[in-house]
Design an enzyme around this catalytic site. Sequence first.
Site, PDB file in Angstrom:
ATOM      1  N   LYS A  41      23.918  99.077  22.602  1.00  0.00           N
ATOM      2  CA  LYS A  41      23.561  99.725  23.877  1.00  0.00           C
ATOM      3  C   LYS A  41      24.772 100.440  24.458  1.00  0.00           C
ATOM      4  O   LYS A  41      25.773  99.819  24.807  1.00  0.00           O
ATOM      5  CB  LYS A  41      23.022  98.704  24.885  1.00  0.00           C
ATOM      6  CG  LYS A  41      22.551  99.368  26.183  1.00  0.00           C
ATOM      7  CD  LYS A  41      21.761  98.418  27.052  1.00  0.00           C
ATOM      8  CE  LYS A  41      22.598  97.632  28.002  1.00  0.00           C
ATOM      9  NZ  LYS A  41      23.137  98.410  29.144  1.00  0.00           N
ATOM     10  N   ASP A  68      21.465 103.830  27.440  1.00  0.00           N
ATOM     11  CA  ASP A  68      21.019 103.258  28.719  1.00  0.00           C
ATOM     12  C   ASP A  68      21.583 104.091  29.871  1.00  0.00           C
ATOM     13  O   ASP A  68      22.520 103.678  30.549  1.00  0.00           O
ATOM     14  CB  ASP A  68      21.486 101.800  28.800  1.00  0.00           C
ATOM     15  CG  ASP A  68      20.912 101.073  30.000  1.00  0.00           C
ATOM     16  OD1 ASP A  68      19.942 101.582  30.609  1.00  0.00           O
ATOM     17  OD2 ASP A  68      21.427  99.993  30.332  1.00  0.00           O
ATOM     18  N   LEU A  69      20.993 105.279  30.058  1.00  0.00           N
ATOM     19  CA  LEU A  69      21.487 106.174  31.118  1.00  0.00           C
ATOM     20  C   LEU A  69      20.625 106.087  32.373  1.00  0.00           C
ATOM     21  O   LEU A  69      20.928 106.732  33.375  1.00  0.00           O
ATOM     22  CB  LEU A  69      21.534 107.621  30.607  1.00  0.00           C
ATOM     23  CG  LEU A  69      22.448 107.857  29.393  1.00  0.00           C
ATOM     24  CD1 LEU A  69      22.503 109.343  29.053  1.00  0.00           C
ATOM     25  CD2 LEU A  69      23.861 107.332  29.644  1.00  0.00           C
ATOM     26  N   LYS A  70      19.556 105.349  32.332  1.00  0.00           N
ATOM     27  CA  LYS A  70      18.673 105.138  33.493  1.00  0.00           C
ATOM     28  C   LYS A  70      18.451 106.448  34.253  1.00  0.00           C
ATOM     29  O   LYS A  70      18.815 106.604  35.420  1.00  0.00           O
ATOM     30  CB  LYS A  70      19.239 104.052  34.418  1.00  0.00           C
ATOM     31  CG  LYS A  70      19.356 102.685  33.750  1.00  0.00           C
ATOM     32  CD  LYS A  70      19.726 101.586  34.733  1.00  0.00           C
ATOM     33  CE  LYS A  70      19.719 100.205  34.109  1.00  0.00           C
ATOM     34  NZ  LYS A  70      20.850  99.927  33.206  1.00  0.00           N
ATOM     35  N   ASP A  73      15.610 111.826  38.216  1.00  0.00           N
ATOM     36  CA  ASP A  73      15.840 113.113  38.888  1.00  0.00           C
ATOM     37  C   ASP A  73      14.491 113.824  38.953  1.00  0.00           C
ATOM     38  O   ASP A  73      13.466 113.218  38.648  1.00  0.00           O
ATOM     39  CB  ASP A  73      16.893 113.929  38.099  1.00  0.00           C
ATOM     40  CG  ASP A  73      17.683 114.890  38.989  1.00  0.00           C
ATOM     41  OD1 ASP A  73      17.046 115.566  39.837  1.00  0.00           O
ATOM     42  OD2 ASP A  73      18.913 114.957  38.832  1.00  0.00           O
ATOM     43  N   ASN A  76      11.760 118.356  35.976  1.00  0.00           N
ATOM     44  CA  ASN A  76      12.337 119.450  35.185  1.00  0.00           C
ATOM     45  C   ASN A  76      13.721 119.076  34.652  1.00  0.00           C
ATOM     46  O   ASN A  76      14.039 119.291  33.481  1.00  0.00           O
ATOM     47  CB  ASN A  76      12.403 120.712  36.055  1.00  0.00           C
ATOM     48  CG  ASN A  76      12.916 121.906  35.275  1.00  0.00           C
ATOM     49  OD1 ASN A  76      12.360 122.273  34.249  1.00  0.00           O
ATOM     50  ND2 ASN A  76      14.013 122.500  35.760  1.00  0.00           N
ATOM     51  N   THR A 132      17.952  94.268  39.531  1.00  0.00           N
ATOM     52  CA  THR A 132      18.164  93.013  40.271  1.00  0.00           C
ATOM     53  C   THR A 132      18.796  93.292  41.632  1.00  0.00           C
ATOM     54  O   THR A 132      18.683  92.495  42.548  1.00  0.00           O
ATOM     55  CB  THR A 132      19.076  92.050  39.483  1.00  0.00           C
ATOM     56  OG1 THR A 132      20.213  92.768  39.044  1.00  0.00           O
ATOM     57  CG2 THR A 132      18.366  91.456  38.294  1.00  0.00           C
ATOM     58  N   ARG A 212      28.094  90.347  28.346  1.00  0.00           N
ATOM     59  CA  ARG A 212      29.270  89.516  28.572  1.00  0.00           C
ATOM     60  C   ARG A 212      29.174  88.110  27.997  1.00  0.00           C
ATOM     61  O   ARG A 212      30.214  87.493  27.733  1.00  0.00           O
ATOM     62  CB  ARG A 212      29.587  89.484  30.066  1.00  0.00           C
ATOM     63  CG  ARG A 212      30.145  90.808  30.552  1.00  0.00           C
ATOM     64  CD  ARG A 212      30.088  90.934  32.054  1.00  0.00           C
ATOM     65  NE  ARG A 212      28.702  91.053  32.514  1.00  0.00           N
ATOM     66  CZ  ARG A 212      28.347  91.225  33.778  1.00  0.00           C
ATOM     67  NH1 ARG A 212      29.271  91.290  34.716  1.00  0.00           N
ATOM     68  NH2 ARG A 212      27.075  91.339  34.104  1.00  0.00           N
TER      69      ARG A 212
HETATM   70  O1  C5P Z   1      25.395  90.667  32.134  1.00  0.00           O
HETATM   71  P1  C5P Z   1      25.529  91.322  30.798  1.00  0.00           P
HETATM   72  O2  C5P Z   1      26.948  91.678  30.474  1.00  0.00           O
HETATM   73  O3  C5P Z   1      24.833  90.602  29.669  1.00  0.00           O
HETATM   74  O4  C5P Z   1      24.779  92.699  31.021  1.00  0.00           O
HETATM   75  C1  C5P Z   1      24.111  93.372  30.006  1.00  0.00           C
HETATM   76  C2  C5P Z   1      23.336  94.498  30.627  1.00  0.00           C
HETATM   77  O5  C5P Z   1      22.468  93.996  31.637  1.00  0.00           O
HETATM   78  C3  C5P Z   1      24.191  95.541  31.341  1.00  0.00           C
HETATM   79  O6  C5P Z   1      24.561  96.534  30.424  1.00  0.00           O
HETATM   80  C4  C5P Z   1      23.256  96.071  32.408  1.00  0.00           C
HETATM   81  O7  C5P Z   1      22.541  97.203  31.930  1.00  0.00           O
HETATM   82  C5  C5P Z   1      22.274  94.959  32.635  1.00  0.00           C
HETATM   83  N1  C5P Z   1      22.458  94.314  33.948  1.00  0.00           N
HETATM   84  C6  C5P Z   1      21.346  94.055  34.715  1.00  0.00           C
HETATM   85  N2  C5P Z   1      21.465  93.469  35.956  1.00  0.00           N
HETATM   86  C7  C5P Z   1      22.656  93.106  36.444  1.00  0.00           C
HETATM   87  C8  C5P Z   1      23.817  93.312  35.659  1.00  0.00           C
HETATM   88  C9  C5P Z   1      23.672  93.934  34.407  1.00  0.00           C
HETATM   89  O8  C5P Z   1      20.232  94.325  34.295  1.00  0.00           O
HETATM   90  N3  C5P Z   1      22.723  92.537  37.635  1.00  0.00           N
END
Ligand code: C5P
Length: 235
Positions: A41, A68-70, A73, A76, A132, A212
């Site tokens: 990712k 994962d650029l979310k 916008d 277009n 979250t 992490r």
């Molecule tokens: O917490 P961890 O390092 O496992 O995060 C992995 C992914 O979870 C991040 O790349 C992020 O996209 C997503 N994330 C999330 N909500 C959070 C923190 C991170 O969905 N509060």
Amino acid sequence: MTLNEVNEETRSRMALALDVDDLVEAGRLGRRLFPWFSVAKVGLELFAASGPEAVGTFIDQGYQVFLDLKLHDIPNTVGKTARVLGSLGVSYVTVHSSGGIDMLKAAVDGLNEGATAAGLTPPMVLGVSVLTSEKSATPEKLQERISNVVAADCGGIVCAASDLLLVREQAPELLSVVPGIRPEGVSNNDQGRPATPSTAIQEGAGLLVIGRAVTASADLEQAANAIALEVSDAL
Ligand code: C5P
């Protein structure tokens, strides 16, 4: 299962979140952790630092790339951006489902066009359900986001493990992608709604996003292997 002996079914459920700003470091993580993860990712941080080169690095290492650029916008702009991203050879792209059906459709169409023009398989669009950090997330809001994702023909959805039941009930055909994975005893960091690997799999997660819990561990391979063992047992 011992270290380095991960079955493909387990590996296919594991996505490695490379949330670093340095492609050399990310590439090193990718090489070391390839035995446990099938998907790499690339998020905003690494893409801001290295752009499409980051994507190419992990494709070359043998990964499916999850960009994962979310996106969020006007339709277009999202459509034109998606057309470019579709030509990069990635497998998954995230788009905010709160952007509405037209925007999600523009992403799906743009990715299809870009990939087809480049002779590639189009990436799957993953609609981000609720972050979250979004304080006012109600079940109604989640239901509306799921129906946006389905109406726009996205293939999957990003959601917390605690939302999997609702997703399964409303749209069992979607690939569910679940971040916030923490084995017992590992720090939650900023994850608001964490789940263990086995809970997420038992609740029906298709793909676990793991950052992490592995990348901040003192022993990367050991941490990855422990999670893979848990996933394998839960499958
Ligand atoms: O917490 P961890 O390092 O496992 O995060 C992995 C992914 O979870 C991040 O790349 C992020 O996209 C997503 N994330 C999330 N909500 C959070 C923190 C991170 O969905 N509060």
